[in-house]
Structure formats: structure tokens, C-alpha cells
Enzyme design. Sequence first.
Site, mmCIF file in Angstrom:
data_model
loop_
_atom_site.group_PDB
_atom_site.id
_atom_site.type_symbol
_atom_site.label_atom_id
_atom_site.label_comp_id
_atom_site.label_asym_id
_atom_site.label_seq_id
_atom_site.Cartn_x
_atom_site.Cartn_y
_atom_site.Cartn_z
ATOM 1 N N GLU A 132 -0.653 -8.665 -18.964
ATOM 2 C CA GLU A 132 -0.754 -7.901 -17.556
ATOM 3 C C GLU A 132 -1.407 -6.685 -18.139
ATOM 4 O OE1 GLU A 132 2.736 -6.380 -15.356
ATOM 5 O OE2 GLU A 132 4.050 -6.343 -17.008
ATOM 6 N N HIS A 159 6.997 -29.377 -30.163
ATOM 7 C CA HIS A 159 6.600 -30.381 -29.226
ATOM 8 C C HIS A 159 5.214 -29.800 -28.407
ATOM 9 C CE1 HIS A 159 10.514 -32.013 -29.647
ATOM 10 N NE2 HIS A 159 11.193 -30.709 -29.705
ATOM 11 N N ASN A 193 1.155 -0.287 5.918
ATOM 12 C CA ASN A 193 1.772 -0.884 4.770
ATOM 13 C C ASN A 193 2.387 -2.167 5.241
ATOM 14 O OD1 ASN A 193 2.675 -1.717 2.176
ATOM 15 N ND2 ASN A 193 4.412 -0.474 2.483
ATOM 16 N N GLY A 194 1.743 -3.339 4.928
ATOM 17 C CA GLY A 194 2.544 -4.571 5.440
ATOM 18 C C GLY A 194 1.560 -5.755 5.758
ATOM 19 N N LYS A 242 2.629 -2.286 -8.101
ATOM 20 C CA LYS A 242 3.913 -2.222 -8.762
ATOM 21 C C LYS A 242 4.825 -3.010 -7.956
ATOM 22 C CE LYS A 242 7.039 -0.403 -11.419
ATOM 23 N NZ LYS A 242 7.041 -0.893 -12.728
ATOM 24 N N ARG A 297 1.303 1.564 -5.766
ATOM 25 C CA ARG A 297 1.633 0.551 -4.712
ATOM 26 C C ARG A 297 0.462 -0.005 -4.376
ATOM 27 N NH1 ARG A 297 6.225 1.286 -2.205
ATOM 28 N NH2 ARG A 297 5.569 -0.086 -0.630
ATOM 29 N N TRP A 322 -3.790 -1.983 -1.308
ATOM 30 C CA TRP A 322 -3.951 -3.099 -1.949
ATOM 31 C C TRP A 322 -4.171 -4.079 -1.125
ATOM 32 C CZ3 TRP A 322 -0.999 -7.644 -2.600
ATOM 33 C CH2 TRP A 322 -1.272 -8.353 -3.783
ATOM 34 N N CYS A 373 0.835 -1.158 -0.097
ATOM 35 C CA CYS A 373 0.164 -0.149 0.011
ATOM 36 C C CYS A 373 0.830 1.310 -0.237
ATOM 37 C CB CYS A 373 -0.865 -0.103 1.191
ATOM 38 S SG CYS A 373 -1.651 -1.404 1.507
ATOM 39 N N LYS A 387 4.024 -8.646 -21.059
ATOM 40 C CA LYS A 387 3.473 -7.341 -21.122
ATOM 41 C C LYS A 387 1.985 -7.475 -21.666
ATOM 42 C CE LYS A 387 5.423 -5.657 -19.395
ATOM 43 N NZ LYS A 387 6.835 -5.905 -18.780
ATOM 44 N N GLU A 417 9.029 -11.969 -22.186
ATOM 45 C CA GLU A 417 8.581 -10.853 -21.670
ATOM 46 C C GLU A 417 7.727 -10.223 -22.384
ATOM 47 O OE1 GLU A 417 9.108 -9.094 -19.086
ATOM 48 O OE2 GLU A 417 8.916 -7.079 -19.687
HETATM 49 O O1 M6R Z 1 10.342 -4.721 -8.386
HETATM 50 P P1 M6R Z 1 10.671 -6.023 -8.917
HETATM 51 O O2 M6R Z 1 11.648 -5.975 -10.097
HETATM 52 O O3 M6R Z 1 11.301 -7.083 -8.015
HETATM 53 O O4 M6R Z 1 9.278 -6.641 -9.238
HETATM 54 C C1 M6R Z 1 9.197 -7.749 -9.913
HETATM 55 C C2 M6R Z 1 7.824 -8.601 -10.601
HETATM 56 O O5 M6R Z 1 6.916 -8.094 -9.590
HETATM 57 C C3 M6R Z 1 7.639 -7.481 -11.704
HETATM 58 O O6 M6R Z 1 8.682 -7.500 -12.791
HETATM 59 C C4 M6R Z 1 6.108 -7.682 -12.478
HETATM 60 O O7 M6R Z 1 6.268 -8.760 -13.055
HETATM 61 C C5 M6R Z 1 5.817 -6.594 -13.464
HETATM 62 N N1 M6R Z 1 4.610 -6.113 -13.308
HETATM 63 C C6 M6R Z 1 6.235 -6.957 -14.874
HETATM 64 O O8 M6R Z 1 5.743 -5.979 -15.883
#
Ligand code: M6R
Length: 615
Positions: free
Chosen positions: A495, A511, A101-102, A610, A27, A75, A2, A492, A488
Site C-alpha cells: 500500500e 505448494h 460525505n457519503g 483512511k 479521509r 475522495w 470525504c 504494508k 500484514e
Molecule cells: O478502520 P478500519 O480498521 O475498519 O479499516 C480497515 C481497513 O480499511 C484498513 O485496515 C486498511 O487496510 C489500512 N489501509 C491498512 O493499512
Amino acid sequence: MCGIVGYIGHREAFPIIIEGLKRLEYRGYDSAGIALYDGKDLKVCKAKGKVADLEARVDSEITKNGTIGIGHTRWATHGVPNDVNAHPHSSNSGDLVIIHNGIIENYVSLKKELSKRGYIFKSDTDTEVLINLIEDIKLKENLKLGKAVQVALNQVVGAYAIAVFDKKKPDEIVIAKLGSPLAVGVGDNEFFIASDASPFIEYTKNAIYLEDEEMAIVRINKPIKIRKIKDDSLVDPYIQELQMNLEQIEKGGYDHFMLKEIYEQPDAIRDTYRGRLLVKEGIIRMAGIDDNIEKFINADRIIIVACGTSWHAGLVAEYIFEDIARIPVEVEYASEFRYRNPVITKKDVVIAISQSGETADTLAAIKLAKANGAFVFGVCNVVGSTIARETHAGAYTHAGPEIGVASTKAFTTQITLLTLIALKLAKVKGEISNSDYRYHLQELELIPEKVAKALKSEDHIKMIAEKYKNAKNFLYLGRGYNFPVALEGALKLKEISYIHAEGYPAAEMKHGPIALIDENMPVVVIATKKGHYEKVVSNIEEIKARQGKIIGIVTEGDENVKSLADYVIEVPESLESLSPLLTTIPLQLLSYHIAVMLNRNVDQPRNLAKSVTVE
Ligand code: M6R
């Protein structure tokens, strides 16, 4: 996971807190709340939804006056997102309020005890338990707020960044940290509290980052006092001067942070190698590596731990470390590594990659590696983040703040940094010829302008996005250095557009995934000239034979794939080891435009946050 903001001083607190919460929405953004003290009374307002929903509600429900306040953007971890579960949470008497936050892991047993003592809970949250625990201790033992917070935190298991306010002692805010970030902006007779420095950057550049197990009391017109929660010893405040500015954290004319961050990549990559890549001298200078070179050179192997996009950067690094520096590498999901009882020895070097530097699984993997005697090196973007502090040494990517939930510039700058490390080790170990080494340095220096060139394809990519935006599935294929790029690209798209996508090594298609291919399946194939080109072209033929729709990511001027594919997107030619820095760009733009066309919330996709600071 959060965002928290607080203010105590001589200014109106409301605009500072609301604006600060907006900057921290990356966050978490499922509900928000604010508590303001107007000199006489404490007003709390909470709302499910975004900070803007809270702002609208404040207008109709409470007065905005007051120079002390705390706010929260959530969150959800315990309890669904709704008004009641939103923070701040009040104690039973209504005197105390908290933002958190936690996670309080032992909240169930604490709640049972407090219930027996007559406490009533309105929400499903662990945080409401904590504020009542503080109140109970305060009343029972007749303690001041700071002391009561300290005693309570010594009974708590879990992670927290908290701010607590008592309307009966309205000249102070008590804050504490364990496992979640907490920054304090130090102004002129005023203090700002926040999960990161962005909410107070235009007011002060002086910041204190609390360490784990530290707490502090911020008071109007008094210096901050920091203590260790466990033994009550005083800690000298270390005030650092922030380098970031407000412009860096705003959208700068782009529709979304993600697009801004995609376009920032040429500069971000340059910032990553600035002062480290000395092409004329033929030197790579990195203090974190130079000071620990023996550890790297004598390592039996390198283990890379990371999550999500950072894990993909780790996979690219595996190729370059093994290919160029001839060091064995294993790349692990931090979440698996931490629980599978891995064999770790003193001769292992662990590289932890994390944009935020706060990812809980990566942090746990680091702790495990350290406990087993490994040397741990951090690759982080956020300066002063927990992972940056927990590792033995490290290097920052210097990508600047990444606000969009989908990682873009974090990925390319991580690859840039890891490439510098691999080249440096290759040179020191004598695994690379002088001319090859020099050539790599020159080519790396040219990457920012090649990325800028790749970005020029945006309109063409937009047209392709329009064509395939309604597809239900996508397949991404790549080989060698570009296999992680395929992963990757698929991540992208998933998400931010919510379209199902899979990344695969191109040769693995036969395969299994080949069964998925028909006229409705767009297949993005990375087929740059140097990497197993002929073999990937054969895969393209196989897709074509099954009527799959082919989007080729190709080297400039490639007429061959053009004649086979439905569309091609060109990227400038480069060394194969550096090609992920270029092939990634069109994949970012493709997912971005599809998501925009589908009206998705690009910067804050559903269910995501994030930084993932919980398991
Ligand atoms: O802050 P970090 O690089 O440790 O985060 C890792 C993942 O949570 C982060 O890369 C996540 O997969 C992203 N949303 C990808 O775009």
C-alpha cells in the site's frame, strides 16, 4: 469518504476551514473546495488536488473574508476528481451550497425527475442532485431551508454527512447525518462542523456527535437545535468533553505521520492495557467483557469480522482465542460475510474490529449479525464512531488518532486488546493455569519496552531497505501466530511502496510460491525461536537453495538463521502468543523506508483513503 468542515461565528472562517481540511485529508485528497460568505456575497472556489492546491487558488481567485463558510476534501465516488466534481456544489439558482460525505444511492432517479423540471447539472456527482432537490422542495413548497433539507432527506436513500448554506438566510448552517460521521464543536457564540473533532480541537473541547438520522441548525448566538429527520422530534444535545489535544494530531517532529505512529506504539500499547491489566492483583478488568461475561463463556463460537489490517489482527486473535481460551473462532472478511448468507445464531458472539469505526462493510456485517440475534462486541479506536455505537458492547483500543493511511499502531493495539480478552476468558473458563496466566500478564506488561527496543533497529532496517528498494516483488512468510504478521507485512509494503508483495504461511511455500523464487526475489521470513522454529528454518534452507534473498526476522541472539540469511533483524524474546507485537515492528519500518526511498506519498498513498465508508 470525504472530509467536511464548516464554521459560523465571529472569527475569520477561511483559516479555520483550510487548516481543518488539511487535518481531514486522511479521509480523501483528490480535490477540495470552499464556500465563504463575506457578509454580502457567497464565493466558491474549488480545485483538483490537495488542500494546498485549493489554498493557492483561493489566493488568486476569491477574497478570503467572512465569518461563515464550509469546505470539503474529496475522495471520489461519483465522477472523476476534477474542479467541477469537487465540493461545495451549488444549486441552480446559486443561492444554496452543500458539502457532502457519503453516497446518495437513488441519485439517478432523482436526477431524472429534476431534469424534467428544468434543472441542469454541471457535475457528475450525486451531491449536486441533492442540493437541487433541496432547492426544488424549498421553492415548490415555500419552505425554510431546514424544513426543505428535512423533506429532501426523507426522499433520499444512502449515506450522508452534509452541511448546507443559503446566502439568502446567511445566519445559519443546516447539517444532517446518516451513516457518515459528523461532529459539532460548540464554542462561545460560534459553531464548528467537521467529520471528526480535529479541525476544532484548539478552539473548543465541547463537542456534539450527531447520531444517524439527526439534523441540526447552527445559528450565530443561538443554541443548537437537533431534530430527528424522520419524525421531527427534538433531541436534547449531548455535549461531551474531548480528551484529545492538538499535539496528538500533529506530526511531532517526524517526517510522516506513519513514522510518528510507528514510534508511538510503546505508549499506545500501554494506553490500551492501562487500567485493564492489573499484574500485581492478577486481574484483567474490562467493563465491556465483565458485564457480558456469560455471553462469551456460553458462546458456541466467536466470529470475527473486519477488513484490511484489522482483519489481520483478527487472524492473530483466532490463534490466541483457540490456543489459550479454547473457544472456536472464525475470522471473516466483513465484505464477504455480509453477502454470503452466513449461518449466525443467538449463541454466536461476533467481534467487529475497526480502527476508524466507520468501515462500511464492517458496519453492514454488524447489522446482519445483530439482525440474526448474535451478541456483537466492537473493538474500535475512534471514540464515538459509528461501529462503537452500533455494537451491543465494546472496548476502545485507545491508540490515539491514526492519521497515516497505513495502519500501524492500530494493529498492535488491536492485538493487545484482543489478547487481554482471550486471557480473561481463558481464566474465567479455567482453561489456563494460574501460573501460566500470571506469566502471560507479566509478559504482556513488558511488551511496550520490548517494542521500544525493536524500534532501535531502524538504521539497520534502513540499510536493508536501500538494498531491496528496487525489487519488483517480495514474499513474506510466517507460521502460526506469525502467519497473519506475514500478511500484514506484505499489505504494508504494497500500500505505501506500490511494490507487489504476497504473504504466505511458510509451509505453503512448497505448494506454489516456491516457483517464484530466484536471485531477484527478497523473502522476508519470520523465524522467531518458539514458533515452529525448526520447520521455518527448513523453509529458509529451501529458499537459499534457490538463490532467494533472505531477510530473517529472528529472536535476539539467533546465530543459526544469521548464518543462512542475507540479513537478519532481531526482536526481543517473548511468549510466542505475544510475538506478533514485536515481529510487526521491523516490517512496518522496512515498508516505510522503502516507500520513502521510492519517493512515495507515505501518509496518503495513491487510490487509498483512511476510512472506507463506501462498499
Ligand atoms: O478502520 P478500519 O480498521 O475498519 O479499516 C480497515 C481497513 O480499511 C484498513 O485496515 C486498511 O487496510 C489500512 N489501509 C491498512 O493499512
